[in-house]
Every structure is written in structure tokens, then in C-alpha cells.
Write a protein that holds these residues in place. Structure first.
Motif, PDB file in Angstrom:
ATOM      1  N   LEU A   1       0.850  -1.191   0.000  1.00 25.75           N
ATOM      2  CA  LEU A   1       0.000   0.000   0.000  1.00 25.75           C
ATOM      3  C   LEU A   1       0.887   1.242   0.000  1.00 25.75           C
ATOM      4  CD1 LEU A   1      -2.552  -1.205   2.721  1.00 25.75           C
ATOM      5  CD2 LEU A   1      -2.698  -1.452   0.223  1.00 25.75           C
TER       6      LEU A   1
ATOM      7  N   ASP B   1      -7.470   4.327  -6.977  1.00 28.72           N
ATOM      8  CA  ASP B   1      -7.896   3.960  -5.624  1.00 28.72           C
ATOM      9  C   ASP B   1      -9.330   3.409  -5.626  1.00 28.72           C
ATOM     10  OD1 ASP B   1      -5.758   5.736  -5.741  1.00 28.72           O
ATOM     11  OD2 ASP B   1      -6.160   6.592  -3.770  1.00 28.72           O
TER      12      ASP B   1
ATOM     13  N   PHE C   1      -9.568  -0.509  -6.193  1.00 30.37           N
ATOM     14  CA  PHE C   1      -8.571  -1.325  -5.487  1.00 30.37           C
ATOM     15  C   PHE C   1      -9.031  -2.786  -5.401  1.00 30.37           C
ATOM     16  CE2 PHE C   1      -6.911  -2.637  -1.126  1.00 30.37           C
ATOM     17  CZ  PHE C   1      -5.640  -2.942  -1.566  1.00 30.37           C
TER      18      PHE C   1
ATOM     19  N   THR D   1      -1.194  -1.220  -4.162  1.00 29.18           N
ATOM     20  CA  THR D   1      -1.782  -0.066  -4.833  1.00 29.18           C
ATOM     21  C   THR D   1      -0.869   1.133  -4.640  1.00 29.18           C
ATOM     22  OG1 THR D   1      -3.959   0.992  -5.172  1.00 29.18           O
ATOM     23  CG2 THR D   1      -3.160   0.895  -2.901  1.00 29.18           C
TER      24      THR D   1
ATOM     25  N   VAL E   1      -4.302   6.972  -0.554  1.00 30.47           N
ATOM     26  CA  VAL E   1      -3.821   5.928   0.365  1.00 30.47           C
ATOM     27  C   VAL E   1      -3.343   6.548   1.693  1.00 30.47           C
ATOM     28  CG1 VAL E   1      -2.057   4.145   0.726  1.00 30.47           C
ATOM     29  CG2 VAL E   1      -3.270   4.289  -1.456  1.00 30.47           C
TER      30      VAL E   1
ATOM     31  N   PHE F   1      -7.750   0.786   3.238  1.00 35.10           N
ATOM     32  CA  PHE F   1      -7.078  -0.078   2.257  1.00 35.10           C
ATOM     33  C   PHE F   1      -6.606  -1.377   2.924  1.00 35.10           C
ATOM     34  CE2 PHE F   1      -7.027   3.924  -0.027  1.00 35.10           C
ATOM     35  CZ  PHE F   1      -7.203   3.535  -1.337  1.00 35.10           C
TER      36      PHE F   1
ATOM     37  N   GLN G   1     -14.554  -0.859   0.085  1.00 35.42           N
ATOM     38  CA  GLN G   1     -14.266  -0.091  -1.141  1.00 35.42           C
ATOM     39  C   GLN G   1     -15.266   1.052  -1.300  1.00 35.42           C
ATOM     40  OE1 GLN G   1     -11.722  -0.868  -4.009  1.00 35.42           O
ATOM     41  NE2 GLN G   1     -12.228   1.305  -3.929  1.00 35.42           N
TER      42      GLN G   1
ATOM     43  N   ILE H   1     -14.161   3.857   0.857  1.00 31.87           N
ATOM     44  CA  ILE H   1     -13.018   4.518   0.210  1.00 31.87           C
ATOM     45  C   ILE H   1     -13.535   5.451  -0.897  1.00 31.87           C
ATOM     46  CG2 ILE H   1     -11.048   4.109  -1.344  1.00 31.87           C
ATOM     47  CD1 ILE H   1     -10.500   1.495   0.251  1.00 31.87           C
TER      48      ILE H   1
END
Ligand code: NAY
Length: 292
Positions: free
Chosen positions: A7, A189, A192, A203, A208, A215, A234, A237
Motif C-alpha cells: 500500500l 484507488d 482497489f 496499490t 492511500v 485499504f 471499497q 473509500i
């Protein structure tokens, strides 16, 4: 070579009041990232305004990041440039600075054609003794790497992987199937989890550093076979990404990155022609920052 399927934060480049690179703030930011669980630093990429920096500034950023990371996590130097000559020079300097690997977009602006692009990569590989991650970002460069166009590079021992900043999961899977030992690194992102499902590991992204815990959680859930759980993370995110994109992703992420290095906005605005953030944008981002 260090494991680069991790990451990685595509780190922003802080400026001081005169608009010069602020290496002190950059060190603080790297330290904060390491302490919060970020597993690698990617310098001078899109998020780091690499193409808006001089060669000396790019070198200073890599030197500072390597020094601050103290060998705890790898530092990848993006050395993409229009001319092969400059990419080689940047690559040599990154090697001297102690970077773990190079990464490089293909040359932009002129439509050079794939043979010239491949020559460009080979020249840098020949001149610099560091492993290389091909940076596939067709929306900005106009060159798309797929198995057909990147196969030759992926077959080269000095190329350790490819960063897929493209939504083409099929192309990613085809490259992985043909060259399974390379590291495929997600570059958007917002996909991911889909990219991990298509064969990526790790990633490199703008957000991040802002939400590394999410993540980590998505990766953990996927590793445990919980696809639905990973997809839920996700979504969280992506809620953050959507807010940043609604403002202007790089300036917005840079603004919020400052929170761990002197307060929101401490890294200052991205260099022009990026537009400075409006007051309304800052207010919106402050509200988002409070939820992170
Ligand atoms: C870099 O070089 O800074 C990156 O690797 C960041 C990759 C970013 N790509 C683009 C095109 O912006 O992190 C992504 C992106 O900001 C994010 O997925 C939101 O779209």
C-alpha cells in the motif's frame, strides 16, 4: 528487491511560502505515513506534481523521502519526462539518492509511437541500475500498455511490475496471466478491490495516505475470502474519493494531507496551472476531513 506490491502513498509535494519545495514538511509527512501504516512512498508522480517540478526539485524530493523513510519502507521515484535524456538523468539521481525502484510514464505530447516509447524505456533501463515499474496511465499519456504493447517490457528482468492506472481489468489479467511473476499494482484507488481480484497486489494512490486503514481492511477481507465485506470497504473509500474528485482530486488530497503535517492546507496549493482551492472548497474538505 523490496516487495513493492504494497500500500503505497502517492505523496504530495509540499511548498513553502515562496513556492519552493519544503523538505522539512515532506519529512514530517513521510514520518506520519510510516507511523500510520503506509507501506511505501511514491514520489513525484501525478499527485506529487512531478511534471511541474524542476529536475533539481525532483531530486530533492526523492532524497528527502529516502532519508525520512530510513529504510523502513521502500521509496519509488517517478522519473517520467518528455525526453529520454532527462528521464535518464532523473533515474541516475534517484539511484544515487537511494530509491528502491523507478517508475515512469511513457513520453507525452508527441505521438511517438510504441517503438519509440519502448526505446525510451530501454534506454533508461540500460543507464540506471534500479528495477522499474511501468506506469500505465493512458488517460493522461495517450499510450495504453496492454499485453501487446507492454509484453516486451514485462519480459525484461529489470522491469519488476506495472502500475495499472486504468480501468481495464481485462488487460491487467492478460498481462498477469502471461507474466505471472511481475508485480501488478493498482493505480486507481476507486478500483482497489476489483484490481486485486484481477490479479494486482498492492496499490499506489493519491488517497492511500488519507485512509490507509481502509485499504488495509479491504485487503484483509479479500484475503479472508470476504468479497462482500471488501466491497463494502471499497464503497467507503470511494465516498471519500468522490468528494475529492468533486473538488479537484490532486489539490483536494494535498489540502487534506496537510492535516498530519501542520494542519489542513499546510502543504499549500498545487503549482499553477492548477487552480488554488476556493474558500468553499476548503470548507467542504474540512467537513470531509472531520470524518477521516
Ligand atoms: C500518482 O502518480 O500520483 C498516482 O499514482 C496516483 C494515481 C491517481 N491517478 C490519477 C489518474 O489521478 O490515485 C489515483 C487517483 O487520484 C484516484 O484513484 C482518484 O481518481
Amino acid at each position: 528487491a523490496a516487495d513493492l506490491g504494497v500500500l503505497m502513498a502517492a505523496i504530495a509535494t509540499p511548498y513553502d511560502a515562496d513556492g519552493a519545495v519544503d523538505t522539512g514538511l515532506l519529512s514530517t509527512l513521510v514520518e506520519d505515513y510510516v507511523s500510520r501504516g503506509v507501506e511505501g512512498i511514491y514520489c513525484c508522480g501525478s499527485s506529487g506534481e512531478g511534471l511541474l517540478l524542476s529536475a533539481d526539485e525532483r531530486t530533492a524530493v526523492v532524497e528527502t523521502a529516502v532519508r525520512a523513510a530510513e529504510g523502513r519502507i521502500p521509496v519509488v521515484a517517478h522519473v517520467g519526462a518528455l525526453s529520454t535524456r532527462e528521464a535518464i538523468e532523473l533515474g541516475r539521481r534517484a539511484q544515487r539518492a537511494g530509491a528502491s525502484a523507478l517508475s515512469m510514464i511513457p513520453p507525452i505530447y508527441y505521438s511517438f509511437g510504441i517503438e519509440a516509447v519502448l526505446d525510451h524505456y530501454r534506454a533508461v533501463l540500460d543507464a540506471v541500475d534500479l528495477p522499474l515499474i511501468v506506469y500505465n496511465i493512458p488517460q493522461f499519456t495517450g499510450t495504453e500498455f496492454t499485453l501487446e504493447t507492454a509484453g516486451e517490457l514485462l519480459g525484461d528482468d529489470r522491469v519488476i511490475g506495472l502500475k495499472q492506472t486504468a480501468h481495464n481489468m481485462y488487460a491487467l489479467e492478460r498481462m498477469k496471466a502471461a507474466f505471472p511473476d511481475k508485480a501488478y499494482i493498482n493505480g486507481f484507488d476507486e478500483v482497489f478491490v476489483p484490481a486485486l481480484a484481477a490479479g494486482a497486489r498492492g496499490t499506489i494512490g493519491t488517497t492511500v495516505g488519507l485512509q490507509v486503514e481502509l485499504f488495509q481492511a479491504a485487503r484483509r477481507l479479500l484475503d479472508a475470502g470476504d468479497l462482500v465485506g471488501a466491497q463494502r470497504v471499497q464503497s467507503r473509500i470511494n465516498h471519500v474519493i468522490a468528494e475529492l474528485v468533486a473538488v479537484d482530486v490532486f489539490p483536494a488530497a494535498k489540502y487534506l494531507s496537510g492535516r498530519s503535517a501542520g494542519g489542513a492546507g499546510a502543504l499549500r496549493d498545487c503549482r499553477r496551472p492548477f487552480r488554488p482551492l476556493s474558500e468553499a472548497a476548503r470548507t467542504r474538505l474540512d467537513a470531509l476531513g472531520a470524518t477521516l
